[in-house]
Design an enzyme around this catalytic site. Structure first.
Site, PDB file in Angstrom:
ATOM      1  N   GLY A  22       0.808  -1.224   0.000  1.00  0.00           N
ATOM      2  CA  GLY A  22       0.000   0.000   0.000  1.00  0.00           C
ATOM      3  C   GLY A  22       0.832   1.261   0.000  1.00  0.00           C
ATOM      4  N   ASP A  23       0.153   2.398  -0.211  1.00  0.00           N
ATOM      5  CA  ASP A  23       0.780   3.727  -0.173  1.00  0.00           C
ATOM      6  C   ASP A  23       1.876   3.921  -1.213  1.00  0.00           C
ATOM      7  OD1 ASP A  23      -0.882   4.228   1.995  1.00  0.00           O
ATOM      8  OD2 ASP A  23       0.593   3.483   3.429  1.00  0.00           O
ATOM      9  N   GLU A  24       1.739   3.266  -2.339  1.00  0.00           N
ATOM     10  CA  GLU A  24       2.764   3.365  -3.391  1.00  0.00           C
ATOM     11  C   GLU A  24       2.674   4.683  -4.149  1.00  0.00           C
ATOM     12  OE1 GLU A  24       0.557   0.927  -3.142  1.00  0.00           O
ATOM     13  OE2 GLU A  24       1.603  -0.999  -2.874  1.00  0.00           O
ATOM     14  N   GLY A  25       1.557   5.396  -3.941  1.00  0.00           N
ATOM     15  CA  GLY A  25       1.356   6.657  -4.679  1.00  0.00           C
ATOM     16  C   GLY A  25       0.236   6.508  -5.716  1.00  0.00           C
ATOM     17  N   LYS A  26      -0.686   5.603  -5.455  1.00  0.00           N
ATOM     18  CA  LYS A  26      -1.764   5.327  -6.427  1.00  0.00           C
ATOM     19  C   LYS A  26      -2.593   6.585  -6.720  1.00  0.00           C
ATOM     20  CE  LYS A  26      -3.147   2.123  -3.563  1.00  0.00           C
ATOM     21  NZ  LYS A  26      -1.985   2.044  -2.660  1.00  0.00           N
ATOM     22  N   GLY A  27      -2.897   7.344  -5.652  1.00  0.00           N
ATOM     23  CA  GLY A  27      -3.721   8.540  -5.826  1.00  0.00           C
ATOM     24  C   GLY A  27      -3.115   9.491  -6.840  1.00  0.00           C
ATOM     25  N   ASN A  75     -10.087   2.469   4.626  1.00  0.00           N
ATOM     26  CA  ASN A  75      -8.718   2.122   5.046  1.00  0.00           C
ATOM     27  C   ASN A  75      -7.710   2.759   4.087  1.00  0.00           C
ATOM     28  OD1 ASN A  75      -9.693   0.388   3.052  1.00  0.00           O
ATOM     29  ND2 ASN A  75      -8.706  -1.443   3.861  1.00  0.00           N
ATOM     30  N   GLY A 112      -5.949   5.659   1.844  1.00  0.00           N
ATOM     31  CA  GLY A 112      -5.714   7.100   1.920  1.00  0.00           C
ATOM     32  C   GLY A 112      -4.895   7.452   0.696  1.00  0.00           C
ATOM     33  N   HIS A 113      -5.527   8.064  -0.296  1.00  0.00           N
ATOM     34  CA  HIS A 113      -4.861   8.356  -1.571  1.00  0.00           C
ATOM     35  C   HIS A 113      -4.618   9.859  -1.683  1.00  0.00           C
ATOM     36  CE1 HIS A 113      -6.475   4.347  -3.429  1.00  0.00           C
ATOM     37  NE2 HIS A 113      -5.700   4.175  -2.385  1.00  0.00           N
ATOM     38  N   GLN A 153      -4.962  -0.268  -1.300  1.00  0.00           N
ATOM     39  CA  GLN A 153      -4.001  -1.140  -0.619  1.00  0.00           C
ATOM     40  C   GLN A 153      -2.938  -1.616  -1.626  1.00  0.00           C
ATOM     41  OE1 GLN A 153      -7.667  -1.983   0.270  1.00  0.00           O
ATOM     42  NE2 GLN A 153      -7.152  -0.172   1.447  1.00  0.00           N
ATOM     43  N   THR A 171      -3.999   6.954   9.052  1.00  0.00           N
ATOM     44  CA  THR A 171      -3.898   6.848  10.513  1.00  0.00           C
ATOM     45  C   THR A 171      -2.765   7.685  11.105  1.00  0.00           C
ATOM     46  OG1 THR A 171      -2.441   4.952  10.271  1.00  0.00           O
ATOM     47  CG2 THR A 171      -4.796   4.476  10.503  1.00  0.00           C
ATOM     48  N   LYS A 203       8.388   7.888  -5.915  1.00  0.00           N
ATOM     49  CA  LYS A 203       9.246   8.330  -4.814  1.00  0.00           C
ATOM     50  C   LYS A 203      10.727   8.046  -5.063  1.00  0.00           C
ATOM     51  CE  LYS A 203       7.019   8.952  -0.923  1.00  0.00           C
ATOM     52  NZ  LYS A 203       6.189   8.913   0.294  1.00  0.00           N
ATOM     53  N   SER A 239       8.185   8.616 -10.996  1.00  0.00           N
ATOM     54  CA  SER A 239       7.658   9.783 -10.291  1.00  0.00           C
ATOM     55  C   SER A 239       8.773  10.345  -9.427  1.00  0.00           C
ATOM     56  CB  SER A 239       6.455   9.339  -9.452  1.00  0.00           C
ATOM     57  OG  SER A 239       6.044  10.367  -8.602  1.00  0.00           O
TER      58      SER A 239
HETATM   59  P1  GDP Z   1      -1.531   5.758  -2.083  1.00  0.00           P
HETATM   60  O1  GDP Z   1      -2.279   5.224  -0.904  1.00  0.00           O
HETATM   61  O2  GDP Z   1      -0.933   4.675  -2.902  1.00  0.00           O
HETATM   62  O3  GDP Z   1      -2.337   6.720  -2.922  1.00  0.00           O
HETATM   63  O4  GDP Z   1      -0.307   6.594  -1.481  1.00  0.00           O
HETATM   64  P2  GDP Z   1      -0.370   7.627  -0.247  1.00  0.00           P
HETATM   65  O5  GDP Z   1      -1.033   8.870  -0.712  1.00  0.00           O
HETATM   66  O6  GDP Z   1      -0.886   6.971   0.978  1.00  0.00           O
HETATM   67  O7  GDP Z   1       1.176   7.839   0.028  1.00  0.00           O
HETATM   68  C1  GDP Z   1       2.033   8.295  -0.950  1.00  0.00           C
HETATM   69  C2  GDP Z   1       2.730   9.575  -0.415  1.00  0.00           C
HETATM   70  O8  GDP Z   1       3.847   9.865  -1.222  1.00  0.00           O
HETATM   71  C3  GDP Z   1       1.848  10.808  -0.511  1.00  0.00           C
HETATM   72  O9  GDP Z   1       2.164  11.666   0.546  1.00  0.00           O
HETATM   73  C4  GDP Z   1       2.244  11.427  -1.844  1.00  0.00           C
HETATM   74  O10 GDP Z   1       2.035  12.832  -1.887  1.00  0.00           O
HETATM   75  C5  GDP Z   1       3.715  11.123  -1.877  1.00  0.00           C
HETATM   76  N1  GDP Z   1       4.280  10.912  -3.212  1.00  0.00           N
HETATM   77  C6  GDP Z   1       3.737  10.322  -4.307  1.00  0.00           C
HETATM   78  N2  GDP Z   1       4.638  10.242  -5.302  1.00  0.00           N
HETATM   79  C7  GDP Z   1       5.766  10.805  -4.829  1.00  0.00           C
HETATM   80  C8  GDP Z   1       7.073  11.003  -5.379  1.00  0.00           C
HETATM   81  O11 GDP Z   1       7.375  10.625  -6.503  1.00  0.00           O
HETATM   82  N3  GDP Z   1       8.000  11.605  -4.569  1.00  0.00           N
HETATM   83  C9  GDP Z   1       7.718  12.016  -3.302  1.00  0.00           C
HETATM   84  N4  GDP Z   1       8.671  12.572  -2.600  1.00  0.00           N
HETATM   85  N5  GDP Z   1       6.504  11.835  -2.756  1.00  0.00           N
HETATM   86  C10 GDP Z   1       5.548  11.241  -3.513  1.00  0.00           C
HETATM   87  P1  IMO Z   2      -3.848   2.610   0.535  1.00  0.00           P
HETATM   88  O1  IMO Z   2      -4.981   2.411  -0.449  1.00  0.00           O
HETATM   89  C1  IMO Z   2      -1.281   0.899   3.605  1.00  0.00           C
HETATM   90  C2  IMO Z   2      -3.053  -2.175   6.166  1.00  0.00           C
HETATM   91  C3  IMO Z   2      -3.251  -1.820   7.631  1.00  0.00           C
HETATM   92  C4  IMO Z   2      -3.128  -3.199   8.254  1.00  0.00           C
HETATM   93  C5  IMO Z   2      -3.789  -4.098   7.229  1.00  0.00           C
HETATM   94  C6  IMO Z   2      -5.248  -4.416   7.553  1.00  0.00           C
HETATM   95  O2  IMO Z   2      -3.738   3.987   1.064  1.00  0.00           O
HETATM   96  O3  IMO Z   2      -2.585   2.077  -0.044  1.00  0.00           O
HETATM   97  P2  IMO Z   2      -7.506  -3.030   7.422  1.00  0.00           P
HETATM   98  O4  IMO Z   2      -7.897  -1.716   8.010  1.00  0.00           O
HETATM   99  O5  IMO Z   2      -7.606  -3.084   5.933  1.00  0.00           O
HETATM  100  O6  IMO Z   2      -8.223  -4.190   8.050  1.00  0.00           O
HETATM  101  O7  IMO Z   2      -5.956  -3.222   7.813  1.00  0.00           O
HETATM  102  O8  IMO Z   2      -3.706  -3.420   5.988  1.00  0.00           O
HETATM  103  N1  IMO Z   2      -3.667  -1.223   5.220  1.00  0.00           N
HETATM  104  C7  IMO Z   2      -2.989  -0.343   4.486  1.00  0.00           C
HETATM  105  N2  IMO Z   2      -1.673  -0.059   4.478  1.00  0.00           N
HETATM  106  N3  IMO Z   2      -2.131   1.514   2.736  1.00  0.00           N
HETATM  107  C8  IMO Z   2      -3.436   1.222   2.719  1.00  0.00           C
HETATM  108  O9  IMO Z   2      -4.282   1.707   1.793  1.00  0.00           O
HETATM  109  C9  IMO Z   2      -3.932   0.280   3.651  1.00  0.00           C
HETATM  110  N4  IMO Z   2      -5.155  -0.218   3.935  1.00  0.00           N
HETATM  111  C10 IMO Z   2      -4.980  -1.151   4.884  1.00  0.00           C
HETATM  112  O10 IMO Z   2      -2.260  -0.934   8.066  1.00  0.00           O
HETATM  113  O11 IMO Z   2      -1.763  -3.563   8.321  1.00  0.00           O
HETATM  114 MG    MG Z   3      -2.340   5.442   1.179  1.00  0.00          MG
END
Ligand code: GDP
Ligand code: IMO
Ligand code: MG
Length: 421
Positions: free
Chosen positions: A11-16, A37, A39-40, A221, A298, A328, A409
């Site tokens: 998760g949190d790879e930067g999908k948003g 759960n 957060g994009h 995720q 969170t 990133k 990116s």
């Molecule tokens: P998502 O859940 O996959 O959409 O990712 P999140 O938004 O939770 O986390 C990605 C974080 O990295 C966010 O704070 C973005 O603003 C940031 N981000 C995305 N792409 C880049 C990048 O190429 N470089 C940096 N420094 N930050 C980035």
């Molecule tokens: P995005 O879309 C990162 C993780 C939680 C926990 C596990 C189970 O922003 O990438 P849950 O609430 O789904 O039952 O939690 O999955 N988790 C994530 N980690 N990014 C997310 O979403 C996540 N959604 C759930 O931290 O380990």
């Molecule tokens: Mg996220």
């Protein structure tokens, strides 16, 4: 046809950001699984926005955004988010649609999530406490309430029946927190939800395709959190991989064309569970600081480590990834040396396969070292201007995964993307 953007790690790879970047090429952006759960993060006119329920195409006037049946929806979160985007000029009443088959997250699902995590003690999953697992349990257990049900005269009795069932479970957990306030908010938000565009999502997307519209399915995720292929039981409760697009939207598999897999240039995880290439030293701290690795939902610090090609190859395989997006990359700018996990040593044997049970095995990552590029890459706009050390890093990843890194990116800004050549 449908293209898919999904995360290949935890998760949190930067999908948003990436969905927002590609959105102008599509007419429909559809979330197919997960719930609040997620957060994009996106930057809109320089302003940071974090979306939990609404698809990341919402800021583009000419895209329609669909919350698909595979999603679990918390009306309270949705209402708040609608207020946020409306304040930024978005007409969500026009371009947001919700499938009638989408399951609802009730306040008692949130309470159950919390009670279950508390009961697990040290073995807790580290859930986001948004009620995800209890809501999906009610879906597969055939007890859940769906968005379409809120339009039915029996909705309240359906609610009370499920609420009583949940109360028994909460009593078993000895969970005694008062959730009346949550319930008040919930019913207010349900009223709001009734006024939105509730549709038969499966017809909606298939009709759109028949009209030649381009659809982008937005994952939440990551593949290593997939309920089947992730690091079970430390996973989420939905199908985060490309197969989830079929069941989460009602789209036939042969309609899927490109699968964009997103990976950070390194790796993070939030919550408990295995993470073979985790760095527990200063370098991990440096990644967390530079990458501002704190959960978008969170606020928890994310665990950081090197990129894991074993897990990524597995994720490319189960998703049928056709193109990679590396995000990133700029976070590695000041590293003297980089490491890449290219295999695991499991019980003394080298393997390039992800073991069935990562918890029980003693997995030791085997690394290959790379020289850092020590250059600020954030202003760079074309691939040829990237430092040679970085090109070597990317070439190695391309070669190992047999899927090309097509986009890099180099900053959080919406246009900070370099197309590889
Ligand atoms: P998502 O859940 O996959 O959409 O990712 P999140 O938004 O939770 O986390 C990605 C974080 O990295 C966010 O704070 C973005 O603003 C940031 N981000 C995305 N792409 C880049 C990048 O190429 N470089 C940096 N420094 N930050 C980035
Ligand atoms: P995005 O879309 C990162 C993780 C939680 C926990 C596990 C189970 O922003 O990438 P849950 O609430 O789904 O039952 O939690 O999955 N988790 C994530 N980690 N990014 C997310 O979403 C996540 N959604 C759930 O931290 O380990
Ligand atoms: Mg996220």
């Amino acid at each position: 046809m449908v293209d898919v953007i999904l995360g290949l790690q935890w998760g949190d790879e930067g999908k948003g950001k990436i969905v927002d970047y590609f959105a102008p090429d599509y007419q429909v952006i559809a979330r197919f699984q997960g719930g609040p759960n997620a957060g994009h993060t996106l930057y809109v006119g320089g302003k940071k926005v974090v979306l939990h329920q609404i698809p990341s195409g919402i800021f583009h006037d000419n895209t329609i955004n669909l919350i698909g049946n595979g999603v679990v929806l918390d009306p309270v979160t949705l209402k708040k988010e609608c207020d946020t985007v409306a304040a930024m000029g978005v007409d969500f009443r026009k371009n947001l649609f919700i499938s009638a088959r989408t399951h609802l997250i009730l306040p008692s699902h949130r309470a159950l999530d919390k009670a279950s995590e508390l009961a697990k003690g040290n073995d807790k999953i580290g859930s986001t406490l948004k009620g995800i697992s209890p809501a999906y349990m009610d879906k597969t257990g055939r007890n859940g309430i769906r968005v379409g049900d809120i339009l039915d005269k029996n909705f309240i009795s359906q609610y009370i029946k499920l609420r009583l069932k949940h109360q028994k479970l909460l009593d078993n957990f000895s969970f005694s927190e008062d959730i009346t306030k949550w319930e008040e908010e919930f019913f207010e938000a349900v009223d709001f939800l009734r006024g939105l565009q509730i549709v038969n999502g499966e017809y909606f997307v298939n009709d759109a395709m028949a009209q030649g519209k381009r659809i982008l399915a937005e994952g939440a995720q990551g593949s290593m959190l997939d309920v089947d292929f992730g690091t079970f039981p430390f996973v989420t409760s939905s199908s985060t991989i490309s197969a989830g697009v079929g069941s989460g939207l009602g789209i036939a598999p042969q309609k899927i064309k490109e699968v964009f897999g997103i990976t950070k240039a390194y790796c993070t995880r939030v919550g408990s569970g295995p993470f073979p290439s985790e760095l527990l030293d200063d370098k991990g701290e440096q990644l967390r600081k530079t990458g501002m690795e704190y959960g978008s939902t969170t606020g928890r610090p994310r665990r950081c480590g090197w990129i894991d090609l074993v897990a990524l190859k597995f994720a490319c395989m189960v998703n049928g990834v056709t193109q990679l997006v590396m995000t990133k990359a700029d976070v590695l700018d000041q590293m003297d040396e980089l490491e890449v996990c290219e295999s695991y040593r499991v019980n003394g044997e080298i393997t390039r396969e992800v073991p069935y049970q990562m918890m029980r095995e003693n997995i030791e990552p085997v690394y290959k070292k790379f020289t850092g590029w020590k250059t600020d890459i954030t202003p760079i706009k074309d691939f040829n201007s990237l430092p040679v050390e970085m090109k070597q890093y990317i070439a190695y990843i391309n070669d190992s995964l047999k899927v090309p890194v097509k986009y890099i990116s180099n900053g959080p800004g919406s246009q900070q993307i370099i197309v590889a050549s």
